[in-house]
Enzyme design. Structure first.
Site, mmCIF file in Angstrom:
data_model
loop_
_atom_site.group_PDB
_atom_site.id
_atom_site.type_symbol
_atom_site.label_atom_id
_atom_site.label_comp_id
_atom_site.label_asym_id
_atom_site.label_seq_id
_atom_site.Cartn_x
_atom_site.Cartn_y
_atom_site.Cartn_z
ATOM 1 N N TYR A 159 0.811 -1.220 0.000
ATOM 2 C CA TYR A 159 0.000 0.000 0.000
ATOM 3 C C TYR A 159 0.845 1.272 0.000
ATOM 4 O O TYR A 159 0.330 2.368 -0.178
ATOM 5 C CB TYR A 159 -0.946 0.022 1.208
ATOM 6 N N LYS A 215 3.708 -15.085 2.229
ATOM 7 C CA LYS A 215 3.600 -15.851 0.977
ATOM 8 C C LYS A 215 5.023 -16.145 0.517
ATOM 9 O O LYS A 215 5.441 -15.794 -0.595
ATOM 10 C CB LYS A 215 2.802 -15.015 -0.053
ATOM 11 N N ASP A 247 -2.790 -18.039 1.924
ATOM 12 C CA ASP A 247 -3.967 -18.762 1.419
ATOM 13 C C ASP A 247 -4.399 -19.838 2.408
ATOM 14 O O ASP A 247 -5.594 -20.017 2.684
ATOM 15 C CB ASP A 247 -3.702 -19.351 0.018
ATOM 16 N N ASP A 271 -4.946 -6.641 6.058
ATOM 17 C CA ASP A 271 -6.194 -5.981 5.675
ATOM 18 C C ASP A 271 -7.267 -7.050 5.408
ATOM 19 O O ASP A 271 -8.404 -6.977 5.903
ATOM 20 C CB ASP A 271 -5.920 -5.150 4.402
ATOM 21 N N ASP A 275 -10.344 -8.621 8.212
ATOM 22 C CA ASP A 275 -11.767 -8.530 7.862
ATOM 23 C C ASP A 275 -12.417 -9.910 7.929
ATOM 24 O O ASP A 275 -13.554 -10.055 8.388
ATOM 25 C CB ASP A 275 -11.950 -7.955 6.453
#
Ligand code: NAD
Length: 383
Positions: A159, A215, A247, A271, A275
């Site tokens: 980001y 990852k 994942d 992020d 959620d």
């Protein structure tokens, strides 16, 4: 849970004689209603323990655009920097939806995070047994409950990396690609180490388990992330350390959420994962958050939800997320663990007695109340 404070480490609170200066940013929509509720609860705590919470109310978000033409003025940011902590409601709303991105109310959040150097975002995901029917998961997946602390890196990674557009060259068949857009994930060892340490410190004070999510099978930035994690882990032998690819973490979170304690991860993965974790606990109206910076800088505490224009001004907003955010402020910025515990217990007590705002009023036999009455019911246990 009694732990040292993070954000204001180095401050001698005894010298300050129990006086805590809090910058309150109600923002827009239900932000004003829920911050008012949180301050009432803080005042009840102050009365019981002999503290003094001094509030300075500041404008940010849509209301600041209306008043000053920008979502966050330098003066407001400066007031926040001078405070001991920041309590924020929510910003945004349809009135400002058509403004260009950089001029929208949500810009205030980015400027506050950047200006206060808030690099660690803490999002607890707790399933209250009283609200377990709100979870979309089956009972068998919830048998160990849910009590997870997600620690998301907040000021680096994808980001904040280099981004842009450029001519894209040609496809293998020779046809033009058109424009190509790119974003860059970059993390330094120092950036990784400081967030990982927050994760380990939290795990040490909780169930002593840290899951690092990356990852590393694909991304070089994740490989460095994992290397630094493994190095820091050696300093915390009392904390069980494990790592997951993002994942797999996303899958295991819905399969066996009760097995997680603290999860530390990058900006983008955090992020998404936070959620997901919030969703499996039920209502967004129960989810608090904390954003912490380096020692000496104030932390910022805010509910996860937005300004909820659909229910604003109707006394329907669930104030619990904001009240729980205030509890996090007491714990993490001021080191007032006992007071924070009391607020959390008071929320549970109000739920136990059946009080529910409309968003969590699932069962027939609950007592439906508005924002104000829910706040009063929480305060009843703080005596
Ligand atoms: P939202 O979180 O405001 O609302 C989503 C849904 O959840 C709505 O139906 C709302 O009524 C409900 N809801 C949210 N909080 C609730 C509460 N405390 N009690 C009961 N119900 C609650 O998200 P949205 O509708 O996508 O966004 C509305 C505005 O808020 C937008 O302008 C958005 O940009 C902004 N926003 C701000 C923040 C922030 O300030 N941190 C976060 C998210 C969204």
């Amino acid at each position: 849970m009694s732990v040292k404070s993070f954000s204001r480490t180095g401050i001698d609170w005894e010298e300050k004689m129990g006086v805590y200066n809090i910058a309150v940013i109600p923002g827009d929509g239900i932000g004003t209603e829920v911050t008012e509720a949180a301050c009432k609860v803080l005042d009840a705590v102050a009365g019981k323990f002999g503290h003094q919470f001094v509030y300075k109310t500041l404008l940010a978000g849509g209301c600041a655009i209306d008043a000053h033409g920008v979502a966050l003025t330098p003066e407001t940011l400066n007031e926040c920097k001078k405070s001991d902590s920041v309590l924020l409601g929510a910003v945004g709303g349809p009135k400002w939806d058509n403004l260009p991105g950089a001029e929208r109310p949500e810009r205030a959040l980015l400027d506050l995070r950047g200006g206060l150097e808030l690099f660690a975002n803490l999002r607890p995901a707790i399933l209250y047994p009283q609200l377990s029917s709100a979870s979309p998961l089956k009972d068998e997946n919830l048998k160990n409950g849910i009590d997870i602390m997600i620690v998301r890196e907040l000021t680096g990674g994808l980001y904040f990396g280099d981004r842009g557009r450029r001519p894209g060259g040609v496809m293998p068949d020779g046809s033009p690609k058109g424009m190509e857009a790119f974003d860059t994930e970059a993390y330094s060892e120092a950036e990784i180490e400081r967030i990982v340490r927050v994760g380990f410190e939290l795990a040490k004070a909780r169930k002593k388990k840290l899951t690092s999510v990356d990852k590393a099978n694909i991304l070089e930035s994740s490989r460095l992330w994992r290397e630094v994690n493994e190095r820091v882990a050696k300093e915390y032998p009392e904390v069980e350390y494990e790592y997951y690819y993002v994942d797999n973490a996303a899958m295991q979170l819905v399969r066996r959420p009760g097995d997680f304690d603290v999860i530390v991860t990058t900006n983008m993965f955090g992020d998404i994962i936070s959620d997901e974790a919030g969703m499996i606990t039920g209502s967004i109206g129960m989810l608090p958050s904390a954003s912490l910076g380096k020692p000496g800088m104030p932390g910022m505490y805010e509910p996860v939800h937005g300004s909820a224009p659909d229910i604003a001004g109707q006394d329907k907003a669930n104030p619990c997320a904001a009240i729980l955010s205030a509890a996090m402020m007491l714990r993490w910025s001021f080191g007032l663990g006992e007071e924070a515990d009391l607020i959390e217990q008071a929320i549970c007590a109000a739920l136990d007695r059946g009080y529910r705002t409309p968003d969590i009023a699932y069962t027939q036999n609950c007592i439906r109340v508005g924002t104000k009455e829910m706040t009063t019911r929480v305060m009843e246990s703080i005596v």
